[in-house]
Structure formats: C-alpha cells, structure tokens
Design a protein around this motif. Structure first.
Motif, PDB file in Angstrom:
ATOM      1  N   ARG A   7       0.826  -1.197   0.000  1.00 57.84           N
ATOM      2  CA  ARG A   7       0.000   0.000   0.000  1.00 57.84           C
ATOM      3  C   ARG A   7       0.864   1.251   0.000  1.00 57.84           C
ATOM      4  O   ARG A   7       0.583   2.209  -0.714  1.00 57.84           O
ATOM      5  N   GLN A   8       1.919   1.246   0.804  1.00 56.92           N
ATOM      6  CA  GLN A   8       2.811   2.394   0.847  1.00 56.92           C
ATOM      7  C   GLN A   8       3.480   2.612  -0.507  1.00 56.92           C
ATOM      8  O   GLN A   8       3.572   3.746  -1.000  1.00 56.92           O
ATOM      9  N   ALA A   9       3.935   1.506  -1.121  1.00 60.92           N
ATOM     10  CA  ALA A   9       4.575   1.623  -2.432  1.00 60.92           C
ATOM     11  C   ALA A   9       3.575   2.124  -3.485  1.00 60.92           C
ATOM     12  O   ALA A   9       3.913   2.961  -4.332  1.00 60.92           O
ATOM     13  N   LEU A  10       2.341   1.623  -3.426  1.00 61.88           N
ATOM     14  CA  LEU A  10       1.312   2.067  -4.366  1.00 61.88           C
ATOM     15  C   LEU A  10       1.014   3.543  -4.165  1.00 61.88           C
ATOM     16  O   LEU A  10       0.885   4.299  -5.144  1.00 61.88           O
ATOM     17  N   ASP A  11       0.890   3.967  -2.920  1.00 60.63           N
ATOM     18  CA  ASP A  11       0.651   5.387  -2.625  1.00 60.63           C
ATOM     19  C   ASP A  11       1.741   6.260  -3.244  1.00 60.63           C
ATOM     20  O   ASP A  11       1.456   7.323  -3.818  1.00 60.63           O
ATOM     21  N   GLU A  12       2.982   5.811  -3.118  1.00 55.91           N
ATOM     22  CA  GLU A  12       4.104   6.609  -3.636  1.00 55.91           C
ATOM     23  C   GLU A  12       4.068   6.687  -5.154  1.00 55.91           C
ATOM     24  O   GLU A  12       4.293   7.758  -5.737  1.00 55.91           O
ATOM     25  N   ASP A  16       3.645  10.156  -7.008  1.00 56.10           N
ATOM     26  CA  ASP A  16       4.849  10.641  -7.696  1.00 56.10           C
ATOM     27  C   ASP A  16       4.805  10.476  -9.215  1.00 56.10           C
ATOM     28  O   ASP A  16       5.486  11.213  -9.938  1.00 56.10           O
ATOM     29  N   VAL A  17       4.033   9.497  -9.702  1.00 57.75           N
ATOM     30  CA  VAL A  17       4.072   9.177 -11.133  1.00 57.75           C
ATOM     31  C   VAL A  17       2.691   9.263 -11.787  1.00 57.75           C
ATOM     32  O   VAL A  17       2.507   9.956 -12.782  1.00 57.75           O
ATOM     33  N   VAL A  18       1.712   8.542 -11.231  1.00 57.18           N
ATOM     34  CA  VAL A  18       0.414   8.433 -11.907  1.00 57.18           C
ATOM     35  C   VAL A  18      -0.300   9.777 -11.968  1.00 57.18           C
ATOM     36  O   VAL A  18      -0.762  10.201 -13.036  1.00 57.18           O
ATOM     37  N   VAL A  19      -0.409  10.462 -10.837  1.00 51.63           N
ATOM     38  CA  VAL A  19      -1.120  11.747 -10.813  1.00 51.63           C
ATOM     39  C   VAL A  19      -0.452  12.795 -11.694  1.00 51.63           C
ATOM     40  O   VAL A  19      -1.128  13.447 -12.509  1.00 51.63           O
ATOM     41  N   VAL A  44       3.364  -4.135  -7.831  1.00 50.63           N
ATOM     42  CA  VAL A  44       1.919  -4.146  -8.049  1.00 50.63           C
ATOM     43  C   VAL A  44       1.525  -5.122  -9.154  1.00 50.63           C
ATOM     44  O   VAL A  44       0.547  -5.871  -9.009  1.00 50.63           O
ATOM     45  N   LEU A  45       2.260  -5.160 -10.244  1.00 50.48           N
ATOM     46  CA  LEU A  45       1.882  -6.028 -11.367  1.00 50.48           C
ATOM     47  C   LEU A  45       1.986  -7.509 -11.007  1.00 50.48           C
ATOM     48  O   LEU A  45       1.298  -8.344 -11.596  1.00 50.48           O
ATOM     49  N   GLY A  46       2.827  -7.827 -10.040  1.00 49.60           N
ATOM     50  CA  GLY A  46       3.006  -9.221  -9.652  1.00 49.60           C
ATOM     51  C   GLY A  46       2.270  -9.623  -8.391  1.00 49.60           C
ATOM     52  O   GLY A  46       2.425 -10.742  -7.909  1.00 49.60           O
ATOM     53  N   VAL A  47       1.417  -8.734  -7.884  1.00 47.96           N
ATOM     54  CA  VAL A  47       0.822  -8.979  -6.570  1.00 47.96           C
ATOM     55  C   VAL A  47      -0.134 -10.169  -6.561  1.00 47.96           C
ATOM     56  O   VAL A  47      -0.307 -10.824  -5.532  1.00 47.96           O
ATOM     57  N   THR A  48      -0.754 -10.493  -7.705  1.00 48.45           N
ATOM     58  CA  THR A  48      -1.708 -11.608  -7.739  1.00 48.45           C
ATOM     59  C   THR A  48      -1.094 -12.916  -8.229  1.00 48.45           C
ATOM     60  O   THR A  48      -1.791 -13.925  -8.310  1.00 48.45           O
ATOM     61  N   GLY A  59      -5.170 -11.952  -3.596  1.00 41.51           N
ATOM     62  CA  GLY A  59      -6.354 -12.336  -4.337  1.00 41.51           C
ATOM     63  C   GLY A  59      -7.108 -11.184  -4.950  1.00 41.51           C
ATOM     64  O   GLY A  59      -6.617 -10.047  -5.062  1.00 41.51           O
ATOM     65  N   LEU A  60      -8.339 -11.478  -5.320  1.00 38.25           N
ATOM     66  CA  LEU A  60      -9.173 -10.518  -6.043  1.00 38.25           C
ATOM     67  C   LEU A  60      -9.470  -9.276  -5.214  1.00 38.25           C
ATOM     68  O   LEU A  60      -9.535  -8.169  -5.753  1.00 38.25           O
ATOM     69  N   GLU A  61      -9.648  -9.421  -3.913  1.00 36.52           N
ATOM     70  CA  GLU A  61      -9.964  -8.264  -3.079  1.00 36.52           C
ATOM     71  C   GLU A  61      -8.865  -7.215  -3.141  1.00 36.52           C
ATOM     72  O   GLU A  61      -9.129  -6.011  -3.210  1.00 36.52           O
ATOM     73  N   ASP A  62      -7.608  -7.661  -3.110  1.00 36.42           N
ATOM     74  CA  ASP A  62      -6.498  -6.711  -3.200  1.00 36.42           C
ATOM     75  C   ASP A  62      -6.414  -6.081  -4.584  1.00 36.42           C
ATOM     76  O   ASP A  62      -6.116  -4.890  -4.717  1.00 36.42           O
ATOM     77  N   ALA A  63      -6.678  -6.874  -5.624  1.00 33.47           N
ATOM     78  CA  ALA A  63      -6.684  -6.327  -6.981  1.00 33.47           C
ATOM     79  C   ALA A  63      -7.779  -5.277  -7.129  1.00 33.47           C
ATOM     80  O   ALA A  63      -7.581  -4.251  -7.794  1.00 33.47           O
ATOM     81  N   VAL A  64      -8.942  -5.513  -6.513  1.00 30.24           N
ATOM     82  CA  VAL A  64     -10.031  -4.532  -6.532  1.00 30.24           C
ATOM     83  C   VAL A  64      -9.574  -3.219  -5.914  1.00 30.24           C
ATOM     84  O   VAL A  64      -9.810  -2.133  -6.458  1.00 30.24           O
ATOM     85  N   ASP A  65      -8.926  -3.301  -4.776  1.00 29.06           N
ATOM     86  CA  ASP A  65      -8.452  -2.100  -4.089  1.00 29.06           C
ATOM     87  C   ASP A  65      -7.477  -1.315  -4.971  1.00 29.06           C
ATOM     88  O   ASP A  65      -7.550  -0.077  -5.061  1.00 29.06           O
ATOM     89  N   ILE A  66      -6.574  -2.022  -5.635  1.00 28.66           N
ATOM     90  CA  ILE A  66      -5.584  -1.364  -6.485  1.00 28.66           C
ATOM     91  C   ILE A  66      -6.253  -0.682  -7.669  1.00 28.66           C
ATOM     92  O   ILE A  66      -5.989   0.495  -7.965  1.00 28.66           O
ATOM     93  N   VAL A  67      -7.117  -1.391  -8.366  1.00 27.06           N
ATOM     94  CA  VAL A  67      -7.771  -0.826  -9.550  1.00 27.06           C
ATOM     95  C   VAL A  67      -8.658   0.356  -9.172  1.00 27.06           C
ATOM     96  O   VAL A  67      -8.671   1.390  -9.855  1.00 27.06           O
ATOM     97  N   GLU A  68      -9.379   0.229  -8.080  1.00 29.95           N
ATOM     98  CA  GLU A  68     -10.256   1.318  -7.649  1.00 29.95           C
ATOM     99  C   GLU A  68      -9.448   2.578  -7.352  1.00 29.95           C
ATOM    100  O   GLU A  68      -9.819   3.690  -7.757  1.00 29.95           O
ATOM    101  N   ARG A  69      -8.335   2.417  -6.674  1.00 32.07           N
ATOM    102  CA  ARG A  69      -7.526   3.583  -6.306  1.00 32.07           C
ATOM    103  C   ARG A  69      -6.845   4.195  -7.525  1.00 32.07           C
ATOM    104  O   ARG A  69      -6.715   5.413  -7.622  1.00 32.07           O
ATOM    105  N   LEU A  70      -6.416   3.371  -8.469  1.00 34.00           N
ATOM    106  CA  LEU A  70      -5.843   3.910  -9.697  1.00 34.00           C
ATOM    107  C   LEU A  70      -6.903   4.642 -10.522  1.00 34.00           C
ATOM    108  O   LEU A  70      -6.636   5.688 -11.111  1.00 34.00           O
TER     109      LEU A  70
END
Length: 378
Positions: A7-12, A16-19, A44-48, A59-70
């Motif tokens: 989560r911390q890495a995704l936040d960064e 820093d990059v996506v926004v 992130v790409l290898g998390v599942t 699993g799918l729940e974590d992938a949902v969280d990532i996609v929703e936040r992106l």
C-alpha cells in the motif's frame, strides 16, 4: 486490503508518477509507460501471482483495491492494470512458468485479446483460426480492441479450436510474434491512453506449447478464470471513477460561492439533491461490489448473479454520477483542470466493453429465468 508495504509503495507511485502524468496521458493519448513501469517495480503487477512463482500471492480483493484507487486518479492506467490482472489467473494456471516469473518480478505486462471485428462484443464466438503447422500453429485473426496493444509483452489470445470440439481455445501469444501487428491507432473519447487498438494475426506462428489449457476448452477457462476477475475489476474501475467524481464535485461546490447571496453553491437545494444522488449511486455500486466479493469468497449460491450485476450496475452508476457532476458543477466542469470532464469521458467505456451492459442485463434475466447464459441466438 492491500498489505501495508505494498500500500505504501502504491501510494508513492500514485502520488509521484500516476497523478502528475494523468493529464498528459489523457490529452495526448499517451500510453502510461512510466506509470506501468513504476507499478511493476513497486510489486503491483506481480501482486496476484502465486507465491510459489515469486509473486505476492494476493487475491481478487487486493486487486479490486488497487484498480479502484488507480481509477480515482487515471482511468487509462487503471484500465491497463485491470486487463493485466484479468489475464494473470489463466497464465498462472496453464501458462509458461518463465512468463509467470517475469510477471511476478514486475517485468512483464499482459492483457486480453478476445474481441474481434467479425463477432464484436460476442467474445465467446471468435472467428480467428489456429491451424496446425508441424510442431507449431499459425494464427489468423482480426482483433478489434486490445488494451495495451503494442505495449503489452503478451496477449491472452482466443481462437477457434485447433482440432477439438468447443467454441474456442486460448493461447499465450508474445506480442513480438512475427505476423502479429497493431493495425491502427486509438483516438478515443475517453481512456485515451489505454492503447486499445486493433491487432491482426497474419499467419502468426506459435509453438503448440503456447496453448493455455486443452484445445477447445477456452470458453470454460474464460468463464471460470478470466471473467470473474474481469467483471469484478471492471466494477472497481467504475466505482473508483465515481468516487473521485463525487470528491471533485463536493470540493468545487463547497469552494465556489454566490457572492451576491453570500452562499456556497452547495447551499442551493437543487445542487444538494444532485450531490445526494451522486453519493447514493456511488455507495450502491460500492456495496454491490463488496457483496459480490463476499459471494465469491464464500461460494454463495447467487455468486454468478452478483458477478453479472456488478459490472453493469457500477458502469451505469459511474455514467450517472459523472453526468450529474457535469450538470451540477456547470461551466467549471467543462474545463480540463477540474478533472470531471475527463472522468465523464472515461466512464462511458465500461458500458460498451464486452460483455456490455445490455448483454449483462440479458444474462441476469437468463439466470432469473433458469435459462442458459449462452445459446445459438446470443
């Protein structure tokens, strides 16, 4: 939810990059290469990918969280990651161990190549062929919409069966395969950076070992390993867009004033009604998404019904929410800097991505009526 370290890495990466890239990705129709590379490096790409193959094992729940936040910050980046996550389960079950290890390491982006010019949104009826050529096969097809076309490292590719009975067979096709070519540009209304372009196969040669599962079992694999992830993550994509739109609209309507009345725009009853409707539609879609995850993880009897509903309900919610935001925020919403008009455009895509909202609505009716999902007339 996503583990703390990730989560911390995704936040960064998001901050820093996506926004910073989101505006130019949309404006220029630019594939978010830097964002995808950063997400790969962050794990992130290898998390599942299963832990046995070096992945995060989530699993799918974590992938949902990532996609929703992106999706809250860049629809194009979210769609690229969503399609990658949807393709990974079938590769994990039947694909190359080497490719899976590369995905786990964040160095391989994959995607789905199902829809075709001839059968359009009927993804279950490919017209493309696979023909035996010694120890290899040659592929011929006109894929109409492939997210990350020319950017992904591989495609989960559908064709008619090589020899067996059944509607289709799946393959893992490296994007650099001779005979595969991106057949046109993408200059779309929304999701302008997701690289969704036609891909052609003209006597493209693959080894038979590229087959995913057994010949003729592609539809079964798609329905059990791919479609659940695709539908749920598509719903997460739409919920993320809607959530960001509500936030942007509330920020504008509480910050802008009618100075002659000494009131916020949000002090107007009609505007508050629209905000209330936006909030309720977003929360309804989010609640259905959460219940769909519960139905899947507990193997509830209504899990298929929830799966079919989730994408359709969330897609239509995002369309309604972004439409209300455009109306409620008035002329300010038409300016690029507020971000609402970009989300208004991006939200339209989910409705027409196969299976479309209309198709899913019919599938829901078929489940209610005890009818098969697919038949010769579908």
């Amino acid at each position: 939810m996503v583990i703390d370290r990730l989560r911390q890495a995704l936040d960064e990466v998001i901050a820093d990059v996506v926004v910073p890239l989101a505006t130019c990705v949309d404006r220029d129709g630019q594939f978010p290469t830097k964002a995808i590379d950063a997400l790969g490096a962050a794990g992130v790409l290898g998390v599942t990918v299963p832990t046995a193959a070096g992945g995060g094992g989530r699993g799918l729940e974590d992938a949902v969280d990532i996609v929703e936040r992106l999706a809250e910050v860049c629809g194009s980046t979210a769609m690229v990651v969503m399609m990658h996550f949807a393709a990974v389960p079938v590769i994990a079950a039947h694909g190359s161990r080497e490719v899976l290890a590369q995905i786990a390491a964040g160095r391989h982006l994959t995607t789905l190549a199902f829809s075709e010019a001839g059968s359009r949104s009927h993804f279950w009826a490919p017209l493309g062929t696979a023909v035996a050529a010694g120890q290899d096969v040659t592929m011929s097809a006109r894929k109409s919409w492939v997210t990350s076309a020319g950017q992904a490292d591989s495609y989960v590719w559908s064709s008619r069966p090589l020899a067996a009975e059944g509607p289709m067979t799946l393959w893992l096709a490296p994007s650099g395969t001779a005979g595969l070519s991106v057949a046109g540009p993408f200059d779309g209304l929304g999701l302008r950076g997701n690289g969704s372009r036609p891909v052609r196969a003209e006597a493209a040669r693959l080894p038979r070992s590229a087959m995913l599962g057994a010949d003729g079992t592609g539809l079964d694999l798609a329905m059990t390993l791919i479609l659940p992830w695709f539908l749920v993550l598509n719903a997460a994509f739409s919920v993320g867009l809607a959530e960001a739109t509500v936030r942007e609209a509330v920020g504008h309507l509480t910050g802008a004033r009618l100075e002659h009345l000494d009131q916020m725009l949000a002090d107007q009853p009609g505007i508050r009604g629209d905000i209330g409707r936006m909030r309720m539609r977003t929360d309804t879609a989010h609640a259905l998404l959460a219940d769909t995850l519960t139905a899947l993880t507990t193997s509830r009897a209504d899990q298929m019904l929830r799966l079919l509903e989730a994408k359709a309900v969330a897609a239509e919610a995002a369309i309604e929410v972004t439409d209300l935001a455009m109306k409620t925020c008035g002329g300010s919403a038409f300016r690029k800097e507020l971000g609402i008009e970009r989300r208004f455009r991006d939200a339209r895509a989910a409705r027409v991505m196969a299976p479309t909202t209309d198709q899913l609505t019919d599938f829901v009716a078929r489940v209610c009526l005890g009818m098969p999902l697919l038949d010769g007339g579908s």
